[in-house]
Motif scaffolding. Structure first.
Motif, PDB file in Angstrom:
ATOM      1  N   CYS A  34     -41.771  24.563  31.929  1.00 30.22           N
ATOM      2  CA  CYS A  34     -42.578  24.499  30.697  1.00 30.22           C
ATOM      3  C   CYS A  34     -42.059  25.168  29.534  1.00 30.22           C
ATOM      4  O   CYS A  34     -41.955  24.595  28.360  1.00 30.22           O
ATOM      5  CB  CYS A  34     -43.973  24.546  30.809  1.00 30.22           C
ATOM      6  SG  CYS A  34     -44.737  23.534  32.139  1.00 30.22           S
ATOM      7  N   GLY A  35     -41.593  26.373  29.634  1.00 29.64           N
ATOM      8  CA  GLY A  35     -41.404  27.078  28.582  1.00 29.64           C
ATOM      9  C   GLY A  35     -39.880  26.612  27.915  1.00 29.64           C
ATOM     10  O   GLY A  35     -39.564  26.552  26.731  1.00 29.64           O
ATOM     11  N   GLN A  36     -38.810  26.150  28.798  1.00 33.28           N
ATOM     12  CA  GLN A  36     -37.792  25.464  28.400  1.00 33.28           C
ATOM     13  C   GLN A  36     -37.849  24.039  27.565  1.00 33.28           C
ATOM     14  O   GLN A  36     -37.391  24.011  26.561  1.00 33.28           O
ATOM     15  CB  GLN A  36     -36.826  25.005  29.456  1.00 33.28           C
ATOM     16  CG  GLN A  36     -35.982  26.003  30.363  1.00 33.28           C
ATOM     17  CD  GLN A  36     -35.409  25.303  31.318  1.00 33.28           C
ATOM     18  OE1 GLN A  36     -34.591  24.292  31.138  1.00 33.28           O
ATOM     19  NE2 GLN A  36     -35.041  26.045  32.463  1.00 33.28           N
ATOM     20  N   LEU A  37     -38.873  23.332  28.093  1.00 29.88           N
ATOM     21  CA  LEU A  37     -39.127  22.253  26.993  1.00 29.88           C
ATOM     22  C   LEU A  37     -40.015  22.564  25.940  1.00 29.88           C
ATOM     23  O   LEU A  37     -39.830  21.864  24.813  1.00 29.88           O
ATOM     24  CB  LEU A  37     -40.239  21.256  27.758  1.00 29.88           C
ATOM     25  CG  LEU A  37     -39.573  20.022  28.832  1.00 29.88           C
ATOM     26  CD1 LEU A  37     -40.640  19.489  29.433  1.00 29.88           C
ATOM     27  CD2 LEU A  37     -38.295  19.347  28.198  1.00 29.88           C
ATOM     28  N   PHE A  38     -40.759  23.672  25.853  1.00 33.55           N
ATOM     29  CA  PHE A  38     -41.392  24.281  24.541  1.00 33.55           C
ATOM     30  C   PHE A  38     -40.364  24.457  23.662  1.00 33.55           C
ATOM     31  O   PHE A  38     -40.421  24.123  22.393  1.00 33.55           O
ATOM     32  CB  PHE A  38     -42.278  25.567  25.094  1.00 33.55           C
ATOM     33  CG  PHE A  38     -42.877  26.106  23.761  1.00 33.55           C
ATOM     34  CD1 PHE A  38     -44.076  25.310  23.171  1.00 33.55           C
ATOM     35  CD2 PHE A  38     -42.493  27.113  23.274  1.00 33.55           C
ATOM     36  CE1 PHE A  38     -44.703  25.940  22.307  1.00 33.55           C
ATOM     37  CE2 PHE A  38     -43.097  27.692  22.096  1.00 33.55           C
ATOM     38  CZ  PHE A  38     -44.417  27.086  21.653  1.00 33.55           C
ATOM     39  N   SER A  39     -39.450  25.348  24.010  1.00 36.06           N
ATOM     40  CA  SER A  39     -38.340  25.778  23.130  1.00 36.06           C
ATOM     41  C   SER A  39     -37.538  24.614  22.677  1.00 36.06           C
ATOM     42  O   SER A  39     -37.370  24.413  21.611  1.00 36.06           O
ATOM     43  CB  SER A  39     -37.435  26.755  23.983  1.00 36.06           C
ATOM     44  OG  SER A  39     -38.154  27.987  24.120  1.00 36.06           O
ATOM     45  N   TRP A  40     -37.286  23.534  23.492  1.00 37.63           N
ATOM     46  CA  TRP A  40     -36.591  22.416  23.147  1.00 37.63           C
ATOM     47  C   TRP A  40     -37.330  21.616  22.133  1.00 37.63           C
ATOM     48  O   TRP A  40     -36.725  20.917  21.165  1.00 37.63           O
ATOM     49  CB  TRP A  40     -36.405  21.563  24.428  1.00 37.63           C
ATOM     50  CG  TRP A  40     -35.588  20.378  24.344  1.00 37.63           C
ATOM     51  CD1 TRP A  40     -34.242  20.106  24.183  1.00 37.63           C
ATOM     52  CD2 TRP A  40     -36.112  19.074  24.523  1.00 37.63           C
ATOM     53  NE1 TRP A  40     -33.968  18.908  24.304  1.00 37.63           N
ATOM     54  CE2 TRP A  40     -34.916  18.121  24.341  1.00 37.63           C
ATOM     55  CE3 TRP A  40     -37.315  18.394  24.249  1.00 37.63           C
ATOM     56  CZ2 TRP A  40     -35.172  16.507  24.355  1.00 37.63           C
ATOM     57  CZ3 TRP A  40     -37.568  16.892  24.314  1.00 37.63           C
ATOM     58  CH2 TRP A  40     -36.581  16.275  24.080  1.00 37.63           C
ATOM     59  N   VAL A  41     -38.729  21.389  22.396  1.00 41.16           N
ATOM     60  CA  VAL A  41     -39.378  20.773  21.351  1.00 41.16           C
ATOM     61  C   VAL A  41     -39.583  21.530  19.991  1.00 41.16           C
ATOM     62  O   VAL A  41     -39.283  20.949  19.039  1.00 41.16           O
ATOM     63  CB  VAL A  41     -41.019  20.464  21.900  1.00 41.16           C
ATOM     64  CG1 VAL A  41     -41.661  20.109  20.770  1.00 41.16           C
ATOM     65  CG2 VAL A  41     -40.947  19.497  23.081  1.00 41.16           C
ATOM     66  N   CYS A  42     -39.628  22.769  20.164  1.00 46.10           N
ATOM     67  CA  CYS A  42     -39.638  23.728  18.801  1.00 46.10           C
ATOM     68  C   CYS A  42     -38.400  23.727  17.999  1.00 46.10           C
ATOM     69  O   CYS A  42     -38.494  23.948  16.813  1.00 46.10           O
ATOM     70  CB  CYS A  42     -40.298  25.036  19.184  1.00 46.10           C
ATOM     71  SG  CYS A  42     -41.920  25.194  19.739  1.00 46.10           S
TER      72      CYS A  42
END
Length: 417
Positions: A34-42
Motif C-alpha cells: 500500500c505504501g508503494q501505491l501511496f508514493s506512486w499516487v503522491c
C-alpha cells in the motif's frame, strides 16, 4: 537435466512460492505494498486520485471531535463486531450468557468465537435499502448493526448448529440454505439485502474448510470456535501476539473466498493486482480477516490473555474509513466519473482507494495521538478506528449524501465490503 536436479528446482520453486504466500498474508506486506501505491499516487502518477496531506490536521480534528462525543473520557473499546451487538444501548451479549451457563470459561469463549466468526463473515455491506426489525426491542436497524443483530438472533436461536444450541458447527453450516438465511435476515424483494448468495456461500464454505484444518478447528465436532484452543496453545506466559490470531485466520479460512488469485494452489483471499506495484503486482488488504482478528481479541482477554503488538495490524480499508478521507479532502478524485458509476473490487480505482486508506489511517492515527498527547500504547489504532475514523466516516457520509452512502460506489458480492 537429471531427476535429482529437476526435483531440487521444483522444491526450490515450491519453497519460494510458499514464502511469497507467507509474505502476502502479513501486515508488513499490506503496509509495504500500500505504501508503494501511496508514493506512486503522491508523485502524481495516478489518473484517479491525488492526496492532499495539508488536510491531515483537519481530518484529525474531525476524528477527535467524534471521539470526544462518543467517548468523552477517551475510554475507547476495540473496533470489533462486539460494538455492533450493543447498538441501541442493548446489552445483547449479556443476554446470551444465561444460555452458556455450565460451560467452562474456554467453552464459553469458544461459543463467542463461533458467534463472532459467523457474524463477521456476514458483515459485508448490506446496501441502503435493507433493514432488520428486532422483535425483542422494536428497533429498526440497517447496515452493519442490522447485520450484526440479525446474525446474533439467528445464533441464539441455534440456527448455525445441528444441536440447535448457541454454537456454529461445520455440518450445520454446510447445510444452511439461502431461504433460511433470508428468513433470519428478513430479506425479500421489498427488503433486499445485497449479496445474500455470496454470504451464504461464505458460510457454507466455512463449514467445509474447518473440517480440513482439524489442528485449528478440532478433530471431533469441528467448530469455528475451537480455534480458541489452538490460540491458547500458542500463547506464552498468558501473552499472545495479534498477528498470531491473524495468521491462524488466514491459514484456516483462506479457501472460503470465491474467485480469488492463487499462488501454488493457495487462495490468496483479499489480494488484488495493480500495475504500479513492483515484483508480482499484488496488493494485499485482508480487511475482513483483520476485522475478524480484532473481533476475537476481546473474548481472549476474558480468559486472561494479554494481546501484544496491536498496532502491527493495519487499519481497515473499507468504505467508511476510505470515505472519510475522500469526503474531507485528504484523498481528491481527479475524474468526476468515478463518483457516477460503481466499480469492481478488483478495479484499479478501488485498489488505489483502499491502499491510500491503509496508509492514511496510520497518518491520521499518529496525528490524533499527537494532538491528544497520547502514546500508541494508550491509544492503539484499533481504538482510533472505533472512536474514531469509522464512526467519523459514517457521520460525514450522512451529512453529505442521502442515506449516508459512501462517496464511491462499489459492486459488492457480500465477500469483501
Amino acid at each position: 537435466m537429471d531427476r535429482r536436479t529437476a526435483k531440487a528446482r521444483s522444491t526450490q520453486r515450491e519453497e519460494g512460492e510458499e514464502e511469497i504466500v507467507r509474505y502476502l498474508r502479513s501486515p508488513e506486506a499490506i503496509r509495504e505494498r500500500c505504501g508503494q501505491l501511496f508514493s506512486w499516487v503522491c508523485e502524481g502518477n495516478s489518473e484517479n486520485f491525488a492526496c492532499d496531506l495539508t488536510q491531515l490536521g483537519k481530518v484529525a480534528d474531525y476524528v477527535i471531535e467524534v471521539i470526544r462525543t462518543e467517548y468523552p473520557n477517551l475510554d475507547i473499546p476495540f473496533h470489533s463486531r462486539w460494538r455492533h451487538f450493543e447498538v441501541g444501548g442493548v446489552r445483547r451479549v449479556a443476554n446470551l450468557d444465561p444460555q452458556l451457563v455450565g460451560l467452562s470459561p474456554a467453552d464459553k469463549v469458544a461459543a463467542k468465537f463461533d458467534l463472532a466468526i459467523v457474524s463477521v463473515l456476514l458483515d459485508a455491506g448490506a446496501g441502503d435499502k435493507w433493514h432488520y426489525d428486532e422483535l425483542e426491542t422494536g428497533l429498526r436497524l440497517g447496515r452493519s448493526e442490522g447485520l450484526a443483530v440479525a446474525s446474533f438472533r439467528m445464533f441464539c436461536e441455534g440456527n448455525f448448529a445441528l444441536n440447535s444450541l448457541p454454537q456454529a458447527d461445520a455440518y450445520r453450516l454446510q447445510r444452511l440454505t439461502e431461504a433460511e438465511l433470508a428468513t433470519g435476515f428478513q430479506a425479500n424483494a421489498e427488503n433486499p439485502l445485497v449479496g445474500i448468495t455470496g454470504r451464504l456461500n461464505l458460510l457454507q464454505k466455512l463449514g467445509k474448510v474447518i473440517v480440513t484444518f482439524p489442528h485449528l478447528f478440532g478433530y471431533h465436532n469441528p467448530r469455528p470456535g475451537n480455534l480458541v484452543n489452538y490460540l491458547l496453545g500458542k500463547s506464552e506466559n498468558r501473552q499472545l501476539a495479534a498477528t498470531t490470531v491473524l495468521d491462524a485466520i488466514l491459514e484456516g479460512l483462506s479457501d472460503i473466498w470465491p474467485g480469488r488469485l492463487e499462488i501454488a494452489g493457495v487462495n490468496l483471499g483479499d489480494v488484488w493486482q495493480h500495475p504500479a506495484i513492483n515484483d508480482d503486482g499484488l496488493v494485499p488488504f485482508h480487511k475482513l480477516s483483520q476485522w475478524l482478528t480484532y473481533s476475537l481479541l476481546e473474548p481472549l482477554q476474558e480468559l486472561g490473555i494479554t494481546i501484544t503488538g496491536l498496532d502491527q495490524l493495519t487499519g481497515l480499508p473499507e468504505y467508511r474509513n476510505g470515505g472519510l478521507c475522500v469526503d474531507l479532502g485528504l484523498i481528491t478524485v481527479k475524474n468526476p466519473e468515478i463518483f457516477r458509476t460503481s466499480h469492481s473490487v478488483a478495479s484499479e480505482i478501488i485498489v488505489e482507494w483502499r491502499a491510500l486508506t491503509v496508509i492514511l489511517l496510520d497518518l491520521i492515527a499518529a496525528t490524533v495521538r499527537d494532538k491528544l498527547g497520547m502514546s500508541s500504547e494508550e491509544l492503539p489504532l484499533v481504538k482510533i478506528l472505533q472512536g474514531g475514523t469509522w464512526t467519523a466516516g459514517r457521520k460525514i457520509a450522512a451529512e453529505l449524501r442521502t442515506g449516508g452512502i459512501p462517496p464511491i460506489q462499489i459492486e459488492s458480492d457480500g465477500t469483501v465490503f
